[in-house]
Design a protein around this motif. Structure first.
Motif, PDB file in Angstrom:
ATOM      1  N   ASP B  33     132.489 -64.434  80.641  1.00  0.00           N
ATOM      2  CA  ASP B  33     131.589 -64.693  81.887  1.00  0.00           C
ATOM      3  C   ASP B  33     130.256 -64.270  81.329  1.00  0.00           C
ATOM      4  N   GLU B  34     129.184 -64.958  82.029  1.00  0.00           N
ATOM      5  CA  GLU B  34     127.724 -64.888  81.519  1.00  0.00           C
ATOM      6  C   GLU B  34     127.192 -63.305  81.280  1.00  0.00           C
ATOM      7  N   GLU B  35     127.640 -62.496  82.010  1.00  0.00           N
ATOM      8  CA  GLU B  35     127.373 -60.986  82.134  1.00  0.00           C
ATOM      9  C   GLU B  35     128.129 -60.122  81.206  1.00  0.00           C
ATOM     10  N   TYR B  41     134.257 -56.914  75.800  1.00  0.00           N
ATOM     11  CA  TYR B  41     135.362 -57.501  75.711  1.00  0.00           C
ATOM     12  C   TYR B  41     136.511 -56.549  74.685  1.00  0.00           C
ATOM     13  N   TYR B  42     136.014 -56.146  73.596  1.00  0.00           N
ATOM     14  CA  TYR B  42     136.780 -55.658  72.364  1.00  0.00           C
ATOM     15  C   TYR B  42     137.012 -54.378  73.039  1.00  0.00           C
ATOM     16  N   LYS B  79     129.879 -51.662  86.067  1.00  0.00           N
ATOM     17  CA  LYS B  79     130.482 -53.072  86.452  1.00  0.00           C
ATOM     18  C   LYS B  79     131.617 -52.680  87.111  1.00  0.00           C
ATOM     19  N   GLY B  80     132.165 -51.747  87.415  1.00  0.00           N
ATOM     20  CA  GLY B  80     133.386 -51.500  87.991  1.00  0.00           C
ATOM     21  C   GLY B  80     134.595 -51.800  87.185  1.00  0.00           C
ATOM     22  N   TRP B 105     140.153 -58.590  85.153  1.00  0.00           N
ATOM     23  CA  TRP B 105     139.145 -59.449  84.201  1.00  0.00           C
ATOM     24  C   TRP B 105     139.851 -59.608  82.831  1.00  0.00           C
ATOM     25  N   LEU B 106     140.255 -58.395  82.278  1.00  0.00           N
ATOM     26  CA  LEU B 106     140.789 -58.462  80.823  1.00  0.00           C
ATOM     27  C   LEU B 106     141.891 -59.595  80.843  1.00  0.00           C
TER      28      LEU B 106
END
Lengths: 150, 150
Positions: B33-35, B41-42, B79-80, B105-106
């Motif tokens: 995602d953009e943000e 991510y890693y 970001k929660g 999300w992951l």
DNA sequence: CCCGATATTTCAATTATTTAACTATTAAAT
DNA sequence: ATTTAATAGTTAAATAATTGAAATATCGGG
């Protein structure tokens, strides 16, 4: 290929490439002078190989915006390792080259990095390295072509 | 091995690993995602694999200072996607875990990344991938041991 | 001469990072 | 038991890398 096997390979690839990339970056950093960064090394290295460069070319090679190259260039010019020259025919274009100091720094650093890589590469047979690099280059070509298609 | 041959291999390795690393990072970024950033991510990926983590462990896994982890943690908590919990027995320790949102999300992202890697990996024979990853893992082990000795 | 394209820079914002100093807590030593 | 060491984490100030949008300068075609 079985789905499960495939997923295992993907996971292994993600894990190992993450670790090696991080670790390699850390090791390269150790070989650099305190005030130099890995990105600065890679930029000078690339420029040295290509001879004369432009912002646009570097931005494309490094897959970043041109303004990122401007910023890096500023830092390297400030350090006296790089210089800008305007094209007299097309005055929009700015050529980027290493200064003598930049050349000297890179030469010295390349020696260190080569020794570093050598110390690992020597733990493999010539055959194994060769195969590994060939597959790696094949991957690079696939990624490169992808870019060109898009 | 001949010196010249060795130097060629080293150069090839440096060039190809530079390119693939850069390109892979760019491709991963496209899937996020953009943000969100690659590092985020890693980090979430690593945490998810390990379950519960501490700053100290993450700093060591990512080869950065603990304060870098604090900063990343702050951003991800904001970001929660991540949360902190203090150990009741040893109140110095802070445990880091994904929130449900972070998990979700992951999961979504891992699917995308797997598909991405799959699309490349499928261009190789199972044998070739297997050999490549094996050598890559061997390299990782050499780098890992180096760390432990020092 | 004007317009659109090209090459680069500037600016403001964000992320990632380091180092040094600091807080809090625990464990060890005398 | 009290001081001292060590450990875990955060804060703060600085720098590097990056993005995206806007600005500057220049070129080329009609």
């Amino acid at each position: 290929m079985h789905v499960e096997k495939l997923n295992q390979l993907i996971e292994r690839y993600l894990s190992v490439s993450f670790f090696v990339t991080k670790k390699a970056a850390a090791l390269v950093k150790c070989e650099l002078d305190e005030e130099m960064t890995n990105d600065q090394y890679y930029l000078l290295r690339y420029m040295s190989k290509r001879g004369v460069c432009t912002s646009t070319e570097l931005a494309s090679a490094f897959m970043v915006n041109k303004s990122a190259i401007t910023a890096m260039t500023n830092r390297l010019v400030d350090k006296g390792l790089m210089k800008r020259t305007r094209d007299e025919n097309d005055r929009r274009v700015v050529y980027l080259t290493l200064t003598e100091q930049g050349d000297a720094w890179l030469k010295k650093t390349e020696e260190r990095i080569h020794k570093l890589v050598e110390s690992f590469i020597m733990k493999f047979s010539e055959q194994e390295i060769e195969s590994f690099i060939e597959t790696y280059e094949k991957l690079a070509n696939i990624l490169q072509e992808l870019e060109e298609k898009a």
